[in-house]
Design an enzyme around this catalytic site. Structure first.
Site, PDB file in Angstrom:
ATOM      1  N   CYS A  72     -17.688 110.472  42.336  1.00  0.00           N
ATOM      2  CA  CYS A  72     -17.983 111.688  41.830  1.00  0.00           C
ATOM      3  C   CYS A  72     -19.010 112.512  42.498  1.00  0.00           C
ATOM      4  O   CYS A  72     -20.081 112.019  42.364  1.00  0.00           O
ATOM      5  CB  CYS A  72     -17.769 111.999  40.318  1.00  0.00           C
ATOM      6  SG  CYS A  72     -18.204 113.587  39.715  1.00  0.00           S
ATOM      7  N   ASP A  79     -14.880 106.790  40.997  1.00  0.00           N
ATOM      8  CA  ASP A  79     -13.517 107.255  40.891  1.00  0.00           C
ATOM      9  C   ASP A  79     -12.648 106.465  41.470  1.00  0.00           C
ATOM     10  O   ASP A  79     -12.993 105.709  42.554  1.00  0.00           O
ATOM     11  CB  ASP A  79     -13.260 108.797  41.664  1.00  0.00           C
ATOM     12  CG  ASP A  79     -14.116 109.766  40.679  1.00  0.00           C
ATOM     13  OD1 ASP A  79     -13.881 109.687  39.592  1.00  0.00           O
ATOM     14  OD2 ASP A  79     -14.460 110.784  41.282  1.00  0.00           O
ATOM     15  N   GLU A  95      -4.407 101.115  63.620  1.00  0.00           N
ATOM     16  CA  GLU A  95      -4.847  99.540  63.473  1.00  0.00           C
ATOM     17  C   GLU A  95      -5.255  99.561  61.731  1.00  0.00           C
ATOM     18  O   GLU A  95      -6.117 100.192  61.403  1.00  0.00           O
ATOM     19  CB  GLU A  95      -5.818  99.230  64.566  1.00  0.00           C
ATOM     20  CG  GLU A  95      -6.049  97.760  64.503  1.00  0.00           C
ATOM     21  CD  GLU A  95      -6.891  97.112  63.534  1.00  0.00           C
ATOM     22  OE1 GLU A  95      -6.597  96.068  62.786  1.00  0.00           O
ATOM     23  OE2 GLU A  95      -7.874  97.586  63.167  1.00  0.00           O
ATOM     24  N   HIS A 113     -11.528 114.594  44.247  1.00  0.00           N
ATOM     25  CA  HIS A 113     -10.269 113.872  44.715  1.00  0.00           C
ATOM     26  C   HIS A 113      -9.446 114.450  45.577  1.00  0.00           C
ATOM     27  O   HIS A 113      -9.126 113.742  46.523  1.00  0.00           O
ATOM     28  CB  HIS A 113      -9.346 113.475  43.261  1.00  0.00           C
ATOM     29  CG  HIS A 113      -9.931 113.017  42.295  1.00  0.00           C
ATOM     30  ND1 HIS A 113      -9.449 112.904  41.055  1.00  0.00           N
ATOM     31  CD2 HIS A 113     -11.097 111.910  42.054  1.00  0.00           C
ATOM     32  CE1 HIS A 113     -10.452 112.459  40.171  1.00  0.00           C
ATOM     33  NE2 HIS A 113     -11.220 111.832  40.837  1.00  0.00           N
ATOM     34  N   GLU A 114      -9.422 115.839  45.491  1.00  0.00           N
ATOM     35  CA  GLU A 114      -8.450 116.520  46.513  1.00  0.00           C
ATOM     36  C   GLU A 114      -9.045 116.400  47.838  1.00  0.00           C
ATOM     37  O   GLU A 114      -8.297 116.077  49.200  1.00  0.00           O
ATOM     38  CB  GLU A 114      -8.508 118.161  46.185  1.00  0.00           C
ATOM     39  CG  GLU A 114      -7.709 118.473  44.786  1.00  0.00           C
ATOM     40  CD  GLU A 114      -8.561 118.196  43.571  1.00  0.00           C
ATOM     41  OE1 GLU A 114      -8.280 118.659  42.495  1.00  0.00           O
ATOM     42  OE2 GLU A 114      -9.992 117.822  43.780  1.00  0.00           O
TER      43      GLU A 114
END
Length: 174
Positions: A72, A79, A95, A113-114
């Protein structure tokens, strides 16, 4: 080594095939088969690609990272996410070891997160220029809310089998 080199690897047999494959990998891929530390950040991580041996066919490649971690950016708390990457390659494939190291480089990286999900998708698109790419970021709850982030580059190509990602919505104990 270009398409001709890859064709030579595929057409070789026995020991020659093994030598050709080893030569191909050492000439084009710098991380596979080597002791490589985790990159300090996603910005310095190197995503390696190689020629698609079947550019005349459309097919789906799936990678799953069920233990993705980042931090975070405000609290520094970890997270966790379950990532599912699907793509239809054009001329290049990613690869897998370089992808693993790239994803691991987020472990000490602070981002929402986004931002993590879209940064991964954009870097993969830049590295491979796939025909189609989809990334599902199924993030575990923080503050009581799971945040799922989904990206798709467009409609999947007709005739390509695209299975469901298979990650159930978060239900907690309910």
């Amino acid at each position: 080594m270009g398409r001709e080199g890859w064709s030579r690897v595929l057409s070789a047999t026995g020991e020659n095939r093994e030598r050709s494959l080893q030569k191909f990998m050492t000439e084009t891929l710098t991380q596979l088969g080597q002791m490589v530390g985790l990159p300090a950040s996603p910005e310095v991580a190197v995503l390696e690609t190689f020629d698609n041996p079947h550019p005349d066919r459309q097919y789906l490649v799936r990678f799953v990272a069920p233990e993705f971690t980042s931090l975070c950016p405000l609290t520094g708390q970890p997270d966790f996410a379950h990532l599912v990457l699907d793509y239809v390659p054009d001329q290049r494939l990613v690869e897998s070891k370089s992808l693993k190291l790239f994803l691991g480089s987020f472990r000490n990286h602070g981002a929402f997160h986004e931002n993590c999900t879209l940064t991964i998708a954009k870097r993969l698109e830049e590295a491979m220029n796939p025909t189609w790419l989809r990334l599902g970021g199924y993030w575990y709850p923080r503050g009581g809310l799971p945040i799922d982030v989904f990206y798709q580059s467009g409609e999947p190509p007709a005739g390509v089998w695209v299975p469901e990602q298979g990650v159930a919505p978060y239900r907690g104990r309910g």
